[in-house]
Design a protein around this motif. Sequence first.
Motif, PDB file in Angstrom:
ATOM      1  N   ASP A 106     -36.798 -14.439   4.849  1.00 44.70           N
ATOM      2  CA  ASP A 106     -37.221 -15.831   4.657  1.00 44.70           C
ATOM      3  C   ASP A 106     -36.081 -16.846   4.609  1.00 44.70           C
ATOM      4  O   ASP A 106     -36.322 -18.050   4.709  1.00 44.70           O
ATOM      5  N   HIS A 107     -34.840 -16.372   4.454  1.00 42.55           N
ATOM      6  CA  HIS A 107     -33.716 -17.304   4.305  1.00 42.55           C
ATOM      7  C   HIS A 107     -32.567 -16.977   5.251  1.00 42.55           C
ATOM      8  O   HIS A 107     -31.433 -17.406   5.007  1.00 42.55           O
ATOM      9  N   GLY A 108     -32.856 -16.221   6.272  1.00 45.06           N
ATOM     10  CA  GLY A 108     -31.830 -15.920   7.257  1.00 45.06           C
ATOM     11  C   GLY A 108     -30.669 -15.110   6.726  1.00 45.06           C
ATOM     12  O   GLY A 108     -29.558 -15.159   7.271  1.00 45.06           O
ATOM     13  N   GLY A 109     -30.895 -14.381   5.627  1.00 45.95           N
ATOM     14  CA  GLY A 109     -29.849 -13.535   5.068  1.00 45.95           C
ATOM     15  C   GLY A 109     -28.886 -14.242   4.138  1.00 45.95           C
ATOM     16  O   GLY A 109     -27.927 -13.626   3.665  1.00 45.95           O
ATOM     17  N   ALA A 110     -29.141 -15.527   3.834  1.00 46.88           N
ATOM     18  CA  ALA A 110     -28.263 -16.296   2.949  1.00 46.88           C
ATOM     19  C   ALA A 110     -29.047 -16.745   1.710  1.00 46.88           C
ATOM     20  O   ALA A 110     -30.145 -17.298   1.833  1.00 46.88           O
ATOM     21  N   PHE A 111     -28.497 -16.521   0.541  1.00 48.45           N
ATOM     22  CA  PHE A 111     -29.165 -16.933  -0.686  1.00 48.45           C
ATOM     23  C   PHE A 111     -29.305 -18.447  -0.748  1.00 48.45           C
ATOM     24  O   PHE A 111     -28.386 -19.181  -0.357  1.00 48.45           O
ATOM     25  N   PRO A 112     -30.443 -18.950  -1.254  1.00 49.10           N
ATOM     26  CA  PRO A 112     -30.542 -20.386  -1.531  1.00 49.10           C
ATOM     27  C   PRO A 112     -29.474 -20.790  -2.549  1.00 49.10           C
ATOM     28  O   PRO A 112     -29.055 -19.977  -3.376  1.00 49.10           O
ATOM     29  N   ASP A 113     -29.054 -22.049  -2.509  1.00 51.94           N
ATOM     30  CA  ASP A 113     -27.959 -22.481  -3.383  1.00 51.94           C
ATOM     31  C   ASP A 113     -28.428 -23.305  -4.570  1.00 51.94           C
ATOM     32  O   ASP A 113     -27.630 -23.977  -5.223  1.00 51.94           O
ATOM     33  N   ASN A 114     -29.740 -23.249  -4.897  1.00 48.10           N
ATOM     34  CA  ASN A 114     -30.231 -24.036  -6.020  1.00 48.10           C
ATOM     35  C   ASN A 114     -31.219 -23.210  -6.848  1.00 48.10           C
ATOM     36  O   ASN A 114     -31.843 -22.264  -6.357  1.00 48.10           O
ATOM     37  N   GLU A 115     -31.349 -23.587  -8.113  1.00 48.79           N
ATOM     38  CA  GLU A 115     -32.158 -22.804  -9.049  1.00 48.79           C
ATOM     39  C   GLU A 115     -33.628 -22.733  -8.637  1.00 48.79           C
ATOM     40  O   GLU A 115     -34.271 -21.687  -8.770  1.00 48.79           O
ATOM     41  N   THR A 116     -34.171 -23.824  -8.144  1.00 47.47           N
ATOM     42  CA  THR A 116     -35.595 -23.850  -7.805  1.00 47.47           C
ATOM     43  C   THR A 116     -35.941 -22.806  -6.763  1.00 47.47           C
ATOM     44  O   THR A 116     -36.902 -22.037  -6.919  1.00 47.47           O
ATOM     45  N   GLU A 117     -35.176 -22.755  -5.686  1.00 54.44           N
ATOM     46  CA  GLU A 117     -35.456 -21.787  -4.619  1.00 54.44           C
ATOM     47  C   GLU A 117     -35.093 -20.376  -5.041  1.00 54.44           C
ATOM     48  O   GLU A 117     -35.765 -19.410  -4.668  1.00 54.44           O
ATOM     49  N   LEU A 118     -34.042 -20.230  -5.810  1.00 55.05           N
ATOM     50  CA  LEU A 118     -33.643 -18.906  -6.272  1.00 55.05           C
ATOM     51  C   LEU A 118     -34.732 -18.274  -7.137  1.00 55.05           C
ATOM     52  O   LEU A 118     -34.997 -17.073  -7.051  1.00 55.05           O
ATOM     53  N   ARG A 119     -35.387 -19.069  -7.960  1.00 55.88           N
ATOM     54  CA  ARG A 119     -36.417 -18.532  -8.856  1.00 55.88           C
ATOM     55  C   ARG A 119     -37.663 -18.051  -8.114  1.00 55.88           C
ATOM     56  O   ARG A 119     -38.489 -17.337  -8.690  1.00 55.88           O
ATOM     57  N   LYS A 120     -37.801 -18.418  -6.879  1.00 51.18           N
ATOM     58  CA  LYS A 120     -38.940 -17.953  -6.088  1.00 51.18           C
ATOM     59  C   LYS A 120     -38.746 -16.523  -5.576  1.00 51.18           C
ATOM     60  O   LYS A 120     -39.689 -15.912  -5.066  1.00 51.18           O
ATOM     61  N   LEU A 121     -37.523 -16.010  -5.702  1.00 51.28           N
ATOM     62  CA  LEU A 121     -37.210 -14.684  -5.167  1.00 51.28           C
ATOM     63  C   LEU A 121     -37.563 -13.597  -6.181  1.00 51.28           C
ATOM     64  O   LEU A 121     -37.499 -13.820  -7.393  1.00 51.28           O
TER      65      LEU A 121
END
Length: 357
Positions: A106-121
């Motif tokens: 869902d993210h092209g192999g790169a972690f999101p850089d913000n808390e909101t998107e990270l918490r969805k994982l």
Amino acid sequence: MSTPDPKLLLAWYDSHARTLPWRVPPQPAGRRVLPDPYRVWLSEIMLQQTTVAAVKGYFDDFTRRWPSLADLAAADLDDVLRAWAGLGYYSRARNLKACANAVVADHGGAFPDNETELRKLPGIGAYTAAAIAAIAFDRPAVVVDGNVERVVSRLFRLTEPLPGSRPLIREKATLVTPNHRPGDFAQAMMDLGATICTPRKPVCGLCPWEKSCLVAHDADVAQFPRKAPKTARPTRHGTVFVVFQADGSVLLRKRPEKGLLGGMAEVPGTEWTAQSADHAEKFAPFICTKWTKLNRPVEHTFTHFHLVLSVWTGVADHANQTIDKHWWSSREAVAGEALPTVMRKVLKAAEPHRPGL
């Protein structure tokens, strides 16, 4: 009380930062070299409910076997569980694999850089999202782990016991968290709690915030943070059957994918119930004619209950006799099976009865 100055803590961190395999050390003049988000995420998941000393070897093994997030996403779940065996809280390993898959898909192999998107994982909660955002991406974030809870509770002399005091701890932590060097600050708070503001014998004289702390040098400093009385853990009971073949191999099976120790390997046994009972007859007649019950049970404490297992050992009547959904693990292979700690205790207790010793 003077307000704790983040600059004092950062200056202390610049000179006293711990050397850890997942960490990029502080740089001269406050410059920041960002670490690999994969290594930050992996370490934070491993460190949940576990110590740095326990994690180092597992971290080195994981990053050697799966150097990148893409490598971990491509790995077989059973291999991940085997590599995780002994580290505990096995749902973390399953979420680790699920999160790697999700980031790749869902993210092209790169972690999101913000808390909101990270918490969805999968497997990433409020603390882990804040830690990754701050440490891996230098995003301002309030990172509160057990070390930070202790530091903040002492700084502000917070008398309300945990867990009820957590909202107030976070509020106070927000007051001292700077926008400048948030990643270094988060790690500085962790290091302060781990090396100076320790649970039992804090070294207040070496703390950069000594003059700002409301309990520094107090006789009751070790009583912070206050904790609500623990409720007694219930005890559960079960029976396990360690079946050997003449060559020393042992019979194993896989636990259900969902639930406690999901997907891990185990020796056959009964359900774990509140009542003590020996149910050898449920399994014993099927594969062995002679059984030996160990004199002492195997005990293991989980987060929410204590387990007492009666252990029976026997040798299979016929070579290569099998049971559906079970397998024989050789002497050499059993060390690499995805066995949780409680099952390794069982096998250790049964070892004197293994054929061929």
